[in-house]
Write a protein that holds these residues in place. Structure first.
Motif, PDB file in Angstrom:
ATOM      1  N   ALA A   1      -9.575  -3.847   5.985  1.00 25.70           N
ATOM      2  CA  ALA A   1     -11.011  -2.976   4.963  1.00 25.70           C
ATOM      3  C   ALA A   1      -9.998  -2.306   3.426  1.00 25.70           C
ATOM      4  CB  ALA A   1     -11.314  -2.111   5.673  1.00 25.70           C
ATOM      5  N   ARG A   2      -8.816  -1.820   3.965  1.00 25.65           N
ATOM      6  CA  ARG A   2      -7.708  -1.099   3.021  1.00 25.65           C
ATOM      7  C   ARG A   2      -7.539  -1.725   1.647  1.00 25.65           C
ATOM      8  NH1 ARG A   2      -2.836   1.560   4.968  1.00 25.65           N
ATOM      9  NH2 ARG A   2      -2.724  -1.385   5.583  1.00 25.65           N
ATOM     10  N   VAL A   3      -7.813  -3.230   1.714  1.00 28.31           N
ATOM     11  CA  VAL A   3      -7.596  -4.070   0.159  1.00 28.31           C
ATOM     12  C   VAL A   3      -8.881  -4.740   0.336  1.00 28.31           C
ATOM     13  CG1 VAL A   3      -6.274  -5.823  -1.365  1.00 28.31           C
ATOM     14  CG2 VAL A   3      -5.442  -4.238   1.341  1.00 28.31           C
ATOM     15  N   PRO A   4      -9.721  -4.801  -0.641  1.00 24.41           N
ATOM     16  CA  PRO A   4     -11.090  -5.610  -0.531  1.00 24.41           C
ATOM     17  C   PRO A   4     -11.038  -6.235  -1.533  1.00 24.41           C
ATOM     18  CG  PRO A   4     -11.078  -3.186  -1.998  1.00 24.41           C
ATOM     19  CD  PRO A   4      -9.801  -3.119  -1.247  1.00 24.41           C
ATOM     20  N   MET A   5     -11.741  -7.730  -0.920  1.00 23.48           N
ATOM     21  CA  MET A   5     -11.476  -9.093  -1.730  1.00 23.48           C
ATOM     22  C   MET A   5     -12.719  -9.121  -2.520  1.00 23.48           C
ATOM     23  SD  MET A   5     -10.388 -12.397  -0.289  1.00 23.48           S
ATOM     24  CE  MET A   5      -8.719 -12.590   0.268  1.00 23.48           C
ATOM     25  N   LEU A   6     -12.313 -10.064  -3.457  1.00 25.71           N
ATOM     26  CA  LEU A   6     -13.994 -10.049  -4.692  1.00 25.71           C
ATOM     27  C   LEU A   6     -13.579 -11.690  -5.209  1.00 25.71           C
ATOM     28  CD1 LEU A   6     -14.075  -6.224  -6.382  1.00 25.71           C
ATOM     29  CD2 LEU A   6     -15.254  -7.358  -4.014  1.00 25.71           C
TER      30      LEU A   6
ATOM     31  N   THR B   1     -18.266 -10.029 -13.804  1.00 23.71           N
ATOM     32  CA  THR B   1     -18.817  -8.932 -12.193  1.00 23.71           C
ATOM     33  C   THR B   1     -18.053  -8.466 -12.187  1.00 23.71           C
ATOM     34  OG1 THR B   1     -21.373  -9.700 -12.482  1.00 23.71           O
ATOM     35  CG2 THR B   1     -20.963  -8.209 -11.455  1.00 23.71           C
ATOM     36  N   HIS B   2     -17.759  -9.041 -10.528  1.00 20.66           N
ATOM     37  CA  HIS B   2     -16.094  -8.706  -9.870  1.00 20.66           C
ATOM     38  C   HIS B   2     -15.371  -8.184 -10.373  1.00 20.66           C
ATOM     39  CE1 HIS B   2     -19.778 -10.655  -7.187  1.00 20.66           C
ATOM     40  NE2 HIS B   2     -19.167 -10.154  -6.136  1.00 20.66           N
ATOM     41  N   LEU B   3     -15.026  -8.851 -11.778  1.00 21.06           N
ATOM     42  CA  LEU B   3     -13.816  -8.135 -12.658  1.00 21.06           C
ATOM     43  C   LEU B   3     -13.665  -6.695 -12.465  1.00 21.06           C
ATOM     44  CD1 LEU B   3     -10.610  -8.600 -12.793  1.00 21.06           C
ATOM     45  CD2 LEU B   3     -11.761  -9.793 -15.166  1.00 21.06           C
ATOM     46  N   LEU B   4     -15.202  -5.949 -13.339  1.00 20.27           N
ATOM     47  CA  LEU B   4     -15.630  -4.783 -13.561  1.00 20.27           C
ATOM     48  C   LEU B   4     -15.660  -3.997 -12.293  1.00 20.27           C
ATOM     49  CD1 LEU B   4     -16.506  -2.794 -15.769  1.00 20.27           C
ATOM     50  CD2 LEU B   4     -19.146  -3.929 -15.158  1.00 20.27           C
ATOM     51  N   ARG B   5     -15.877  -4.413 -10.962  1.00 22.02           N
ATOM     52  CA  ARG B   5     -15.795  -3.503  -9.436  1.00 22.02           C
ATOM     53  C   ARG B   5     -14.448  -3.064  -9.510  1.00 22.02           C
ATOM     54  NH1 ARG B   5     -17.680   0.143  -7.110  1.00 22.02           N
ATOM     55  NH2 ARG B   5     -17.138  -0.427  -4.419  1.00 22.02           N
ATOM     56  N   ALA B   6     -13.570  -4.451  -9.503  1.00 16.02           N
ATOM     57  CA  ALA B   6     -12.062  -4.433  -9.482  1.00 16.02           C
ATOM     58  C   ALA B   6     -11.360  -2.854  -9.536  1.00 16.02           C
ATOM     59  CB  ALA B   6     -11.489  -5.329  -9.825  1.00 16.02           C
ATOM     60  N   ILE B   7     -11.932  -2.893 -11.598  1.00 19.59           N
ATOM     61  CA  ILE B   7     -11.881  -1.936 -12.380  1.00 19.59           C
ATOM     62  C   ILE B   7     -12.024  -0.830 -11.889  1.00 19.59           C
ATOM     63  CG2 ILE B   7     -11.558  -0.876 -14.079  1.00 19.59           C
ATOM     64  CD1 ILE B   7      -9.928  -3.326 -14.145  1.00 19.59           C
ATOM     65  N   ASP B   8     -13.635  -0.658 -11.160  1.00 22.22           N
ATOM     66  CA  ASP B   8     -13.806   0.211 -10.413  1.00 22.22           C
ATOM     67  C   ASP B   8     -13.141   0.676  -9.147  1.00 22.22           C
ATOM     68  OD1 ASP B   8     -15.575   0.707 -13.362  1.00 22.22           O
ATOM     69  OD2 ASP B   8     -17.354  -0.083 -12.132  1.00 22.22           O
ATOM     70  N   ILE B   9     -13.001  -0.161  -8.705  1.00 25.55           N
ATOM     71  CA  ILE B   9     -11.425   0.834  -7.640  1.00 25.55           C
ATOM     72  C   ILE B   9     -10.914   0.784  -7.365  1.00 25.55           C
ATOM     73  CG2 ILE B   9     -10.928  -1.081  -5.059  1.00 25.55           C
ATOM     74  CD1 ILE B   9     -13.450  -2.760  -5.246  1.00 25.55           C
ATOM     75  N   LEU B  10     -10.250   0.094  -8.616  1.00 29.06           N
ATOM     76  CA  LEU B  10      -8.382   0.298  -8.997  1.00 29.06           C
ATOM     77  C   LEU B  10      -8.784   2.554  -9.919  1.00 29.06           C
ATOM     78  CD1 LEU B  10      -6.901  -2.193 -10.727  1.00 29.06           C
ATOM     79  CD2 LEU B  10      -6.986  -1.616  -8.651  1.00 29.06           C
TER      80      LEU B  10
ATOM     81  N   LEU C   1       0.382  -1.156  -0.015  1.00 27.83           N
ATOM     82  CA  LEU C   1       0.313   0.134  -0.226  1.00 27.83           C
ATOM     83  C   LEU C   1       0.787   0.983   0.257  1.00 27.83           C
ATOM     84  CD1 LEU C   1      -2.760  -0.702   2.364  1.00 27.83           C
ATOM     85  CD2 LEU C   1      -2.979  -0.403   0.382  1.00 27.83           C
ATOM     86  N   THR C   2       1.943   1.338   0.591  1.00 28.79           N
ATOM     87  CA  THR C   2       3.397   2.436   0.327  1.00 28.79           C
ATOM     88  C   THR C   2       3.172   2.329  -0.837  1.00 28.79           C
ATOM     89  OG1 THR C   2       4.819   1.560   0.781  1.00 28.79           O
ATOM     90  CG2 THR C   2       3.501   1.642   2.363  1.00 28.79           C
ATOM     91  N   HIS C   3       3.243   1.603  -1.925  1.00 28.58           N
ATOM     92  CA  HIS C   3       3.457   2.130  -3.371  1.00 28.58           C
ATOM     93  C   HIS C   3       2.526   1.724  -4.101  1.00 28.58           C
ATOM     94  CE1 HIS C   3       8.100   1.060  -2.855  1.00 28.58           C
ATOM     95  NE2 HIS C   3       7.520   0.584  -1.913  1.00 28.58           N
ATOM     96  N   CYS C   4       1.529   1.266  -3.990  1.00 25.37           N
ATOM     97  CA  CYS C   4       0.588   1.159  -4.586  1.00 25.37           C
ATOM     98  C   CYS C   4      -0.964   1.321  -4.269  1.00 25.37           C
ATOM     99  CB  CYS C   4       0.184  -0.238  -5.128  1.00 25.37           C
ATOM    100  SG  CYS C   4       1.725  -0.456  -6.295  1.00 25.37           S
ATOM    101  N   PRO C   5      -1.741   2.880  -4.170  1.00 24.30           N
ATOM    102  CA  PRO C   5      -3.094   3.228  -3.096  1.00 24.30           C
ATOM    103  C   PRO C   5      -4.213   2.186  -3.141  1.00 24.30           C
ATOM    104  CG  PRO C   5      -2.011   4.771  -4.452  1.00 24.30           C
ATOM    105  CD  PRO C   5      -1.202   3.703  -5.151  1.00 24.30           C
ATOM    106  N   ALA C   6      -3.972   2.021  -4.441  1.00 27.63           N
ATOM    107  CA  ALA C   6      -5.093   0.745  -4.561  1.00 27.63           C
ATOM    108  C   ALA C   6      -4.947  -0.324  -5.014  1.00 27.63           C
ATOM    109  CB  ALA C   6      -5.984   1.358  -5.802  1.00 27.63           C
ATOM    110  N   ILE C   7      -5.224  -1.320  -4.453  1.00 33.96           N
ATOM    111  CA  ILE C   7      -5.018  -2.561  -4.383  1.00 33.96           C
ATOM    112  C   ILE C   7      -6.880  -3.677  -4.213  1.00 33.96           C
ATOM    113  CG2 ILE C   7      -3.957  -4.385  -3.757  1.00 33.96           C
ATOM    114  CD1 ILE C   7      -1.942  -2.452  -2.221  1.00 33.96           C
ATOM    115  N   VAL C   8      -6.770  -4.778  -5.094  1.00 33.77           N
ATOM    116  CA  VAL C   8      -7.843  -5.747  -5.080  1.00 33.77           C
ATOM    117  C   VAL C   8      -7.473  -6.978  -5.260  1.00 33.77           C
ATOM    118  CG1 VAL C   8      -9.908  -6.257  -6.270  1.00 33.77           C
ATOM    119  CG2 VAL C   8      -9.380  -4.038  -6.347  1.00 33.77           C
TER     120      VAL C   8
END
Length: 389
Positions: free
Chosen positions: A366-371, A376-385, A337-344
């Motif tokens: 909570a900072r790294v959601p697991m899907l 459907t969830h891969l699309l959600r992961a892209i939106d989180i990134l 998380l210190t290098h990549c602020p968005a992780i899924v």
């Protein structure tokens, strides 16, 4: 000890051939054939009529489409029609085939005149009677009195001890059955999903017409010497994928290959796939067989500020709970998380299978959601990134 009931060799061979050709028949269909024969179906007064009755019985019990009915018809057409005495001779030869297959033709020819019992057995086999002794009873091909049929017998012995006839010519269905593994997410859909991950920036030479700036310049000066231009917009999104290739992830190896192959079509500024086993430690690998290692710190420096996807079952495939692994993964995620602020984290196992495993402890971060891993969830992961929490 009584033998279990079995189909006649002709229908038994047909049943085996249908199974070999992929026709969906099983034990219940085999037993249906036994019941139908016991009830009197498939019988006739003459040999040719009996073949037709058996063919109709097989088509009624085991054929569910026109192709399967034609396959059964070709089976009976390729095996020549035989009179009743030929069928009796074939049955007699089948009864003694186990004892004669191990003998060579020379040995059988030499042993036949030396033993009276063997001669009597051979005569009994030619007459259609079943002898008591399992001596060599197969008649030679030189005797014209012995009937012959163009039927090849398989070497596999069934529970009755009799080989079953098979056609020398393999009858094939009109349409070949080709089994392909179904992709979890097709590569084309993956490429479309990667193109959704965009961070537009402008850079480079001013080659794109800026209409608003051109109109403002014309209004301010009243004269337009040249149009205003601006750099083109490009996608500056970078993506790093960390894929687990441990033995528990073997069922998803084809998907991981599709994942890596689809990245160049996503039009990302930079994308890369790193491989690890169970847990990314101090190094990653550029190949799924865990070859060509590279330090984890170097990879993170190249993708500082980029989006990060982790694909792993996190121990849920085997149903294990490893607290040490959960703690090590939590420490690793803090470093990432210190290098990549968005992780899924994408887990290919269904969400109910996470309970009581290491995946449940990792998913509690909570900072790294697991899907779950699906479209459907891969699309959600892209939106989180992209920043859409």
């Amino acid at each position: 000890m009584t033998r279990p009931p079995a189909l006649p060799p002709l229908l038994h061979g047909l049943f085996r051939e249908l199974v070999a050709q992929g026709v969906p028949i099983g034990t219940r269909d085999y037993l249906d054939g036994l019941r139908a024969l016991a009830a009197g179906y498939g019988s006739s007064s003459d040999g040719q009529g009996e073949r037709q009755a058996l063919a109709r019985l097989a088509q009624t019990l085991w054929a569910r489409s026109d192709e399967e009915r034609r396959l059964i018809a070709r089976w009976f057409a390729h095996i020549p029609a035989t009179p009743a005495d030929l069928l009796a001779a074939v049955d007699t030869a089948l009864a003694h085939l186990d004892g004669t297959q191990a003998d060579t033709p020379d040995t059988a020819a030499t042993a036949a005149p030396s033993s009276p019992a063997s001669t009597a057995s051979t005569a009994a086999a030619r007459s259609g009677d079943t002898p008591d002794s399992p001596a060599t009873a197969a008649a030679t091909d030189d005797d014209p009195a012995v009937p012959r049929a163009r039927i090849s017998f398989s070497s596999v012995q069934e529970g009755t001890g009799l080989p079953v006839p098979r056609l020398a010519l393999d009858p094939a269905l009109g349409e070949a059955y080709v089994l392909h593994p179904q992709a979890l997410i097709p590569p084309r859909n993956l490429a479309v999903l990667w193109r959704r991950y965009r961070r537009g920036t402008r850079g480079g030479p001013r080659t794109e017409l800026d209409i608003d700036a051109t109109v403002a310049e014309r209004c301010r000066r009243g004269l337009l010497l040249r149009p205003a231009c601006r750099p083109r917009r490009s996608n500056a999104a970078r993506l790093l994928i960390l894929a687990d290739t441990s033995p528990s992830m073997d069922p998803w190896r084809p998907f991981l290959a599709s994942l890596a192959e689809s990245l160049p079509f996503g039009r990302l500024a930079r994308a890369e796939t790193g491989y690890f086993s169970n847990l990314p430690r101090r190094q990653l690998y550029t190949r799924p067989d865990l070859r060509d290692p590279q330090p984890l710190g170097d990879v993170l420096r190249r993708f500082n500020g980029a989006g990060l996807l982790i694909v792993s079952d996190a121990g849920s495939a085997r149903g294990y709970l490893n607290r040490r692994r959960a703690n090590q993964t939590a420490d690793l995620l803090d470093e990432l998380l210190t290098h990549c602020p968005a992780i899924v984290w994408l887990n290919p196992m269904p969400r109910p299978r996470w309970a009581g495993t290491t995946a449940e402890h990792i998913a509690a971060n909570a900072r790294v959601p697991m899907l779950p891993l699906d479209a459907t969830h891969l699309l959600r992961a892209i939106d989180i990134l992209r920043g859409n929490k």
